[in-house]
Scaffold this motif. Structure first.
Motif, PDB file in Angstrom:
ATOM      1  N   GLY A 197       0.791  -1.232   0.000  1.00 50.50           N
ATOM      2  CA  GLY A 197       0.000   0.000   0.000  1.00 50.50           C
ATOM      3  C   GLY A 197       0.817   1.272   0.000  1.00 50.50           C
ATOM      4  N   ALA A 198       2.085   1.191  -0.397  1.00 49.50           N
ATOM      5  CA  ALA A 198       2.949   2.372  -0.382  1.00 49.50           C
ATOM      6  C   ALA A 198       2.544   3.382  -1.443  1.00 49.50           C
ATOM      7  N   ARG A 199       2.697   4.668  -1.104  1.00 48.41           N
ATOM      8  CA  ARG A 199       2.614   5.731  -2.098  1.00 48.41           C
ATOM      9  C   ARG A 199       4.032   6.008  -2.561  1.00 48.41           C
ATOM     10  N   MET A 200       4.286   5.875  -3.856  1.00 43.80           N
ATOM     11  CA  MET A 200       5.636   5.972  -4.406  1.00 43.80           C
ATOM     12  C   MET A 200       5.884   7.364  -4.988  1.00 43.80           C
ATOM     13  N   VAL A 201       7.105   7.862  -4.787  1.00 44.78           N
ATOM     14  CA  VAL A 201       7.489   9.181  -5.308  1.00 44.78           C
ATOM     15  C   VAL A 201       8.905   9.102  -5.865  1.00 44.78           C
ATOM     16  N   PRO A 202       9.293  10.016  -6.756  1.00 49.36           N
ATOM     17  CA  PRO A 202      10.685  10.056  -7.231  1.00 49.36           C
ATOM     18  C   PRO A 202      11.612  10.569  -6.128  1.00 49.36           C
ATOM     19  N   PHE A 203      12.735   9.896  -5.945  1.00 46.73           N
ATOM     20  CA  PHE A 203      13.740  10.335  -4.972  1.00 46.73           C
ATOM     21  C   PHE A 203      15.080   9.720  -5.355  1.00 46.73           C
ATOM     22  N   ALA A 204      16.095  10.559  -5.496  1.00 48.03           N
ATOM     23  CA  ALA A 204      17.468  10.109  -5.776  1.00 48.03           C
ATOM     24  C   ALA A 204      17.544   9.186  -6.993  1.00 48.03           C
ATOM     25  N   GLY A 205      16.692   9.447  -7.988  1.00 50.42           N
ATOM     26  CA  GLY A 205      16.731   8.675  -9.224  1.00 50.42           C
ATOM     27  C   GLY A 205      15.933   7.382  -9.193  1.00 50.42           C
ATOM     28  N   TYR A 206      15.175   7.164  -8.116  1.00 51.38           N
ATOM     29  CA  TYR A 206      14.394   5.936  -7.969  1.00 51.38           C
ATOM     30  C   TYR A 206      12.951   6.267  -7.607  1.00 51.38           C
ATOM     31  N   GLU A 207      12.066   5.311  -7.859  1.00 56.26           N
ATOM     32  CA  GLU A 207      10.729   5.386  -7.282  1.00 56.26           C
ATOM     33  C   GLU A 207      10.821   4.797  -5.885  1.00 56.26           C
ATOM     34  N   MET A 208      10.482   5.627  -4.889  1.00 57.82           N
ATOM     35  CA  MET A 208      10.661   5.244  -3.490  1.00 57.82           C
ATOM     36  C   MET A 208       9.346   5.386  -2.733  1.00 57.82           C
ATOM     37  N   PRO A 209       9.115   4.541  -1.717  1.00 55.78           N
ATOM     38  CA  PRO A 209       7.909   4.686  -0.903  1.00 55.78           C
ATOM     39  C   PRO A 209       8.038   5.876   0.056  1.00 55.78           C
ATOM     40  N   ILE A 210       7.096   6.825  -0.010  1.00 55.83           N
ATOM     41  CA  ILE A 210       7.137   7.956   0.920  1.00 55.83           C
ATOM     42  C   ILE A 210       6.309   7.669   2.173  1.00 55.83           C
ATOM     43  N   GLN A 211       5.250   6.859   2.020  1.00 60.19           N
ATOM     44  CA  GLN A 211       4.460   6.499   3.195  1.00 60.19           C
ATOM     45  C   GLN A 211       3.571   5.301   2.865  1.00 60.19           C
ATOM     46  N   TYR A 212       3.076   4.682   3.918  1.00 49.75           N
ATOM     47  CA  TYR A 212       2.134   3.563   3.814  1.00 49.75           C
ATOM     48  C   TYR A 212       0.817   3.981   4.472  1.00 49.75           C
ATOM     49  N   GLU A 213       0.751   3.914   5.808  1.00 51.82           N
ATOM     50  CA  GLU A 213      -0.488   4.338   6.471  1.00 51.82           C
ATOM     51  C   GLU A 213      -0.488   5.821   6.799  1.00 51.82           C
ATOM     52  N   GLY A 214       0.675   6.455   6.799  1.00 44.62           N
ATOM     53  CA  GLY A 214       0.761   7.883   7.101  1.00 44.62           C
ATOM     54  C   GLY A 214       2.076   8.212   7.786  1.00 44.62           C
ATOM     55  N   ILE A 215       2.615   9.388   7.500  1.00 44.56           N
ATOM     56  CA  ILE A 215       3.938   9.747   7.996  1.00 44.56           C
ATOM     57  C   ILE A 215       3.975   9.815   9.514  1.00 44.56           C
ATOM     58  N   VAL A 216       3.009  10.469  10.123  1.00 41.50           N
ATOM     59  CA  VAL A 216       3.029  10.618  11.594  1.00 41.50           C
ATOM     60  C   VAL A 216       2.869   9.260  12.270  1.00 41.50           C
ATOM     61  N   ALA A 217       1.962   8.431  11.756  1.00 42.22           N
ATOM     62  CA  ALA A 217       1.766   7.099  12.349  1.00 42.22           C
ATOM     63  C   ALA A 217       3.039   6.269  12.239  1.00 42.22           C
TER      64      ALA A 217
END
Length: 378
Positions: free
Chosen positions: A26-46
């Motif tokens: 369930g990851a939300r993927m974003v571009p980072f350092a030349g890769y598609e990376m997971p930025i969060q799953y259930e939420g950053i604070v959690a």
């Protein structure tokens, strides 16, 4: 050539060995350092709070995993780094930096003496430039290997030690900044007790063919949940750890960046590494009270975070710039790191940060904002 390359001039994003695994989680993927990376799953604070209280699994496979091998490899590497490497004992790790002749930071990295070779873990966005720099300046008889077929997982949090010890016996005996090779499921993995969250934890180098099984085994434990880049960033900010490309760049030096602890006493005196003269001049400025700027921590009043690029003021005078900032879930308030004119860096100094054309009251604060909880032994 793909449409992406033609339109943007940039190569297509790389994918992590666990790309499909992240998406299934369930990851939300974003571009980072030349890769598609997971930025969060259930939420950053959690995910941030789970890491503080239990254990989270981060995928940091975008990082560069390198090895130097050959007679005198540690000695040759010392010519490029300001830290003491040749006296590093097998199984020990050290934080250091690659520097230019002008003392600028090319990258910050971790160095480990594995016994057979010297291992480096470098930042993902810098790894190709780092490899080129090392190849250019190391002798031809030093072999440089890039383990691009290895993944890197970080298990972080106060329960990480007990979780990993149950899965891979012997790992619990490691202490902060030590590492060792372990057998697991018919293969070998390299485990370091280190990380980037300020919490106890491990970084685990594992072949890409084995990484999904290891990730599955870790998150099968109810104490472990996956976490993304968002929580990793908020945790490292609370820990006062600088991020390359933001708090550290080729235009910053180790002294102004408040990383003088990585300059060994002997090497400060004797030099012998790229950038020594420039770094020695900055150390002299620090001692004389004439250093231009320093990286400092700031706590900010209210709820509005000050982000990178926000200007810092003393009265009507601009005295610095925020390089990292955000809302601290642990402290319940905004925090930031900034480079500020040395005259305004004393702890407790009242400053202001301009955010959306408003001035926010801020105070210089010692770092880390949240105490580190590294495991150094019973």
């Amino acid at each position: 050539m793909s449409d992406t390359v033609e339109e943007t001039g940039e190569p297509p994003l790389g994918t992590l060995p666990l790309d499909a695994w992240h998406r299934a989680q369930g990851a939300r993927m974003v571009p980072f350092a030349g890769y598609e990376m997971p930025i969060q799953y259930e939420g950053i604070v959690a995910e941030h709070e789970w890491t503080r209280n239990s254990a989270s699994l981060f995928d940091v496979s975008h990082m560069g995993q390198l090895a130097l091998k050959g007679e005198g490899a540690a000695h040759e590497l010392e010519k490029l780094l300001p830290g003491a490497i040749s006296n590093l004992k097998p199984g020990k790790m050290r934080y250091s930096m690659l520097l230019t002749e002008a003392g600028g930071i090319i990258d910050d990295l971790m160095v480990t003496n594995t016994g057979p070779h010297i291992a480096l873990v470098v930042n993902g966005a810098c790894k190709w430039d780092d490899i080129a720099h090392l190849r250019e300046h190391l002798p031809d008889d030093i072999t440089l290997t890039h383990f691009d077929d290895f993944a890197l997982l970080a298990l972080q949090g106060p329960k990480a030690g007990e979780v990993l010890e149950e899965l891979i016996p012997g790992t619990g005996a490691l202490t902060f900044m030590t590492a060792a090779l372990f057998e697991h499921e018919g293969g070998h993995i390299w485990v370091s007790r280190a990380g980037y969250t300020g919490e106890d934890g491990f970084e685990i180098a594992v072949h890409e063919s084995q990484v999904e099984a290891l990730a599955d085994a870790l998150v099968a434990d109810e104490r472990v949940r996956p976490a993304g880049l968002g929580a990793r960033d908020s945790l490292r900010l609370e820990a006062g750890l600088p991020l390359y490309g933001h708090d550290l760049t080729i235009n910053t030096d180790p002294v102004s960046a408040d990383l003088a602890f990585a300059l060994s006493k002997k090497r400060r005196k004797e030099g012998g590494y790229f950038g020594h003269q420039a770094v020695a001049a900055r150390l002299a400025d620090l001692e004389a009270g004439t250093l231009a700027q320093r990286r400092i921590g700031l706590t900010v009043e209210g709820r509005m975070p000050a982000r990178e690029g926000a200007e810092v003021y003393a009265g009507d005078t601009k005295v610095g710039t925020v390089t990292s900032g955000g809302f601290s879930p642990t402290l319940g308030m905004p925090i930031a790191m900034a480079y500020v004119d040395a005259a305004h860096t004393a702890e407790g100094t009242a400053l202001e940060i301009e955010v959306r054309k408003k001035r926010l009251s801020a105070k210089v604060t010692s770092m880390p904002f949240v105490p580190h909880r590294y495991y150094r032994g019973s």
